[in-house]
Design a protein around this motif. Structure first.
Motif, PDB file in Angstrom:
ATOM      1  N   SER A  37      -0.589   4.747 -28.479  1.00  0.00           N
ATOM      2  CA  SER A  37      -2.017   4.410 -28.609  1.00  0.00           C
ATOM      3  C   SER A  37      -2.567   4.983 -29.910  1.00  0.00           C
ATOM      4  CB  SER A  37      -2.838   5.047 -27.487  1.00  0.00           C
ATOM      5  OG  SER A  37      -2.427   4.640 -26.246  1.00  0.00           O
ATOM      6  N   ALA A  38      -3.826   4.713 -30.151  1.00  0.00           N
ATOM      7  CA  ALA A  38      -4.529   5.334 -31.273  1.00  0.00           C
ATOM      8  C   ALA A  38      -4.674   6.829 -30.992  1.00  0.00           C
ATOM      9  CB  ALA A  38      -5.901   4.692 -31.427  1.00  0.00           C
ATOM     10  N   THR A  43     -10.278   5.160 -30.992  1.00  0.00           N
ATOM     11  CA  THR A  43     -10.780   3.839 -30.575  1.00  0.00           C
ATOM     12  C   THR A  43     -12.302   3.879 -30.380  1.00  0.00           C
ATOM     13  OG1 THR A  43      -8.660   3.370 -29.574  1.00  0.00           O
ATOM     14  CG2 THR A  43     -10.485   1.963 -28.905  1.00  0.00           C
ATOM     15  N   GLU A 121      -4.393   1.934 -33.577  1.00  0.00           N
ATOM     16  CA  GLU A 121      -3.003   1.886 -33.132  1.00  0.00           C
ATOM     17  C   GLU A 121      -2.057   1.709 -34.329  1.00  0.00           C
ATOM     18  OE1 GLU A 121      -5.295   1.211 -30.962  1.00  0.00           O
ATOM     19  OE2 GLU A 121      -4.466   2.054 -29.130  1.00  0.00           O
ATOM     20  N   PHE A 187      -1.904  -2.022 -26.710  1.00  0.00           N
ATOM     21  CA  PHE A 187      -3.306  -2.459 -26.786  1.00  0.00           C
ATOM     22  C   PHE A 187      -3.562  -3.695 -27.634  1.00  0.00           C
ATOM     23  CE2 PHE A 187      -7.660  -1.213 -28.699  1.00  0.00           C
ATOM     24  CZ  PHE A 187      -8.401  -1.690 -27.631  1.00  0.00           C
ATOM     25  N   ARG A 201      -9.774  -2.107 -23.049  1.00  0.00           N
ATOM     26  CA  ARG A 201      -9.674  -0.657 -23.244  1.00  0.00           C
ATOM     27  C   ARG A 201      -8.605  -0.065 -22.348  1.00  0.00           C
ATOM     28  NH1 ARG A 201     -13.215   2.543 -26.152  1.00  0.00           N
ATOM     29  NH2 ARG A 201     -11.428   3.929 -25.909  1.00  0.00           N
ATOM     30  N   GLU A 202      -7.919   0.880 -22.869  1.00  0.00           N
ATOM     31  CA  GLU A 202      -6.804   1.567 -22.194  1.00  0.00           C
ATOM     32  C   GLU A 202      -5.615   0.643 -21.959  1.00  0.00           C
ATOM     33  OE1 GLU A 202      -6.993   4.738 -22.090  1.00  0.00           O
ATOM     34  OE2 GLU A 202      -9.113   4.748 -22.632  1.00  0.00           O
ATOM     35  N   GLY A 203      -5.555  -0.443 -22.731  1.00  0.00           N
ATOM     36  CA  GLY A 203      -4.535  -1.460 -22.486  1.00  0.00           C
ATOM     37  C   GLY A 203      -3.124  -1.131 -22.952  1.00  0.00           C
ATOM     38  N   SER A 204      -2.918   0.052 -23.512  1.00  0.00           N
ATOM     39  CA  SER A 204      -1.567   0.383 -23.989  1.00  0.00           C
ATOM     40  C   SER A 204      -0.541   0.466 -22.867  1.00  0.00           C
ATOM     41  CB  SER A 204      -1.572   1.706 -24.752  1.00  0.00           C
ATOM     42  OG  SER A 204      -2.311   1.566 -25.925  1.00  0.00           O
TER      43      SER A 204
HETATM   44  N1  ASP Z   1      -6.592   3.049 -27.850  1.00  0.00           N
HETATM   45  C1  ASP Z   1      -7.023   2.133 -26.830  1.00  0.00           C
HETATM   46  C2  ASP Z   1      -8.158   2.732 -26.026  1.00  0.00           C
HETATM   47  O1  ASP Z   1      -8.500   3.876 -26.241  1.00  0.00           O
HETATM   48  C3  ASP Z   1      -5.931   1.686 -25.936  1.00  0.00           C
HETATM   49  C4  ASP Z   1      -5.291   2.756 -25.101  1.00  0.00           C
HETATM   50  O2  ASP Z   1      -5.477   3.939 -25.369  1.00  0.00           O
HETATM   51  O3  ASP Z   1      -4.586   2.435 -24.162  1.00  0.00           O
HETATM   52  O4  ASP Z   1      -8.714   2.065 -25.199  1.00  0.00           O
END
Ligand code: ASP
Ligand code: MG
Length: 431
Positions: A37-38, A43, A121, A187, A201-204
């Motif tokens: 992820s980032a 993000t 990312e 992501f 969001r949080e799609g990694s």
């Molecule tokens: N960097 C993205 C986010 O913060 C994806 C992830 O972290 O999964 O939503």
């Protein structure tokens, strides 16, 4: 082969990246794809850059430069001298962001979002690739956008499965066969027209699951800052315990109800291919974590999920006609179009109530669209508690001093909507 996913918290600074490289070295057994992820809260910072593009371009570019400098600082801490190639890669991703910011042509917010949000990312994966290679962990960078193909649903791209499966295999196999690690970003994906699309969001986690499924991975590991999947969010609840084992079904249910530990779309591709998912701690990598696998349901302790910032939206037909199936079909069609997820719902003869995320602009659009047919009342600032495997003794304690607005129970799953703060006003949007 196996897939490791490292989230933002694990790579938030140089020490984090060094720790990640140690985990890869120690726990790699055979071919490996790493999804990253980032870094940290990048993000969120990019979301500010995007918002400013539409109000103050200069500020937007300044904020982007801050992000660039933060990453250069991380790189400085990692390398005696930052490799030239890495510096110019970081620069390139930033410049691409600047072009979008400076673009005068009118562009849709969600489209712009995706073209800029990917920078987090892309940069983190560049840094990690260089660092791993510097540690003699032979690693090749792959741009996830050349593997993950989606439609053009900006900010929530829908996977084009057959092309995606093919591209993942054709990109990863040669690298893995050459004995190298594949390092790619979570992501983000791309349309067939090469526009960047994010996966939510949080799609990694979801990316890692897509890759695992496409390559029939032996297992997938999500490395997190918690010991595994817990019975509740430790930042919110006391006395939470770690669950050693969850079935795919239980994990799907928990994440559907909003448990933040794993992205809700993650489980399905893994379940289809019967690939075990481990959730483990990057702070304590030797410990077991949680294994998500199998079908046979077992006894679980109560599991609590809190979703804050909810709103109840009450629809009632203006002519006092029954809320019949045609009305409901119209409302659900609209929820689908506006991508509103219904967390709880209930109907009576002439009214229908849903509990949804309190997203003001979506709720405004919703009420605007239906106001001729329905009177709409919005009740914001609510919390939704979902308790799986609820027992009667725990509920009164959990809900102590809260004002219960709505309660639904099906078998051992209880959902309760409560007032989250004193002095709530019931805002009447349309009557
Ligand atoms: N960097 C993205 C986010 O913060 C994806 C992830 O972290 O999964 O939503
Ligand atoms: Mg993250």
């Amino acid at each position: 082969m196996n897939v490791f996913k490292f989230g933002g918290a694990s790579v938030k600074n140089a020490a984090g990246i060094i720790n990640v490289s140690k985990i890869i070295q120690k726990f790699k057994s055979g071919p490996l794809v790493v999804v990253v992820s980032a870094t940290g809260k990048t993000t969120n910072a990019l979301e500010e850059v995007i918002n400013e593009k539409f109000t103050d371009k200069k500020k937007s570019i300044q904020l982007l430069r801050v992000i660039q400098n933060k990453h250069i600082e991380i790189a400085k801490d990692l390398f005696d001298t930052i490799p030239e190639e890495l510096l110019s890669q970081i620069q390139e991703h930033i410049v691409e962001g600047e072009w979008i910011i400076e673009e005068e042509r009118e562009m849709q917010y969600d489209y712009v979002y995706d073209q800029i949000i990917c920078i987090g990312e892309l940069i983190s994966s560049r840094i990690l690739t260089h660092y791993l290679n510097s540690q003699n962990i032979s690693t090749e960078f792959v741009d996830a956008r050349s593997m993950i193909e989606t439609d053009d649903t900006w900010r929530e791209g829908r996977i084009q499965w057959s092309n995606t499966n093919e591209k993942i295999n054709s990109h990863c196999n040669p690298i893995l066969n050459a004995g190298k690690i594949v390092l790619t970003q979570g992501f983000i994906g791309s349309t067939s027209e090469n526009n960047t699309v994010s996966l939510g969001r949080e799609g990694s986690d979801y990316t890692a699951a897509i890759i695992s499924a496409a390559m029939d991975a032996k297992s997938m590991i999500i490395w997190k800052d918690v010991p595994g999947v817990l019975t509740g969010d430790p930042k919110v609840f006391e006395n939470v315990t770690k669950l050693d084992h969850l079935t795919f079904m239980e994990a799907i249910e928990m994440t559907y109800y909003g448990a933040k530990v794993i992205h809700p779309k993650t489980i399905q591709p893994l379940k289809n291919k019967n690939i075990p998912l481990h959730v483990r701690s990057f702070l304590d990598p030797e410990s077991d974590g949680t294994l998500i696998f199998g079908e046979i349901e077992r006894e679980y302790p109560p599991i609590v999920v809190l979703e804050s910032n909810q709103a109840l939206v009450h629809f009632s037909s203006k002519d006092l006609s029954f809320i019949a199936e045609d009305h409901l079909a119209r409302l659900f069609d609209l929820f689908d179009k506006l991508r509103i997820k219904v967390n709880v719902m209930r109907n009576t003869a002439i009214s229908f109530t849903v509990c949804i995320q309190n997203d003001k602009s979506k709720i405004h659009l919703l009420t605007e669209t239906v106001h001729e047919q329905f009177a709409v009342i919005v009740e914001p600032n609510l919390d939704l508690y979902t308790i799986r495997h609820c027992n009667d003794s725990m509920l009164p304690k959990l809900l102590e001093e809260k004002i219960i607005i709505m309660e639904e129970r099906i078998r051992k799953t209880v959902q309760v909507v409560v007032k989250s703060a004193p002095g709530i006003i019931h805002k009447r949007v349309e009557a």
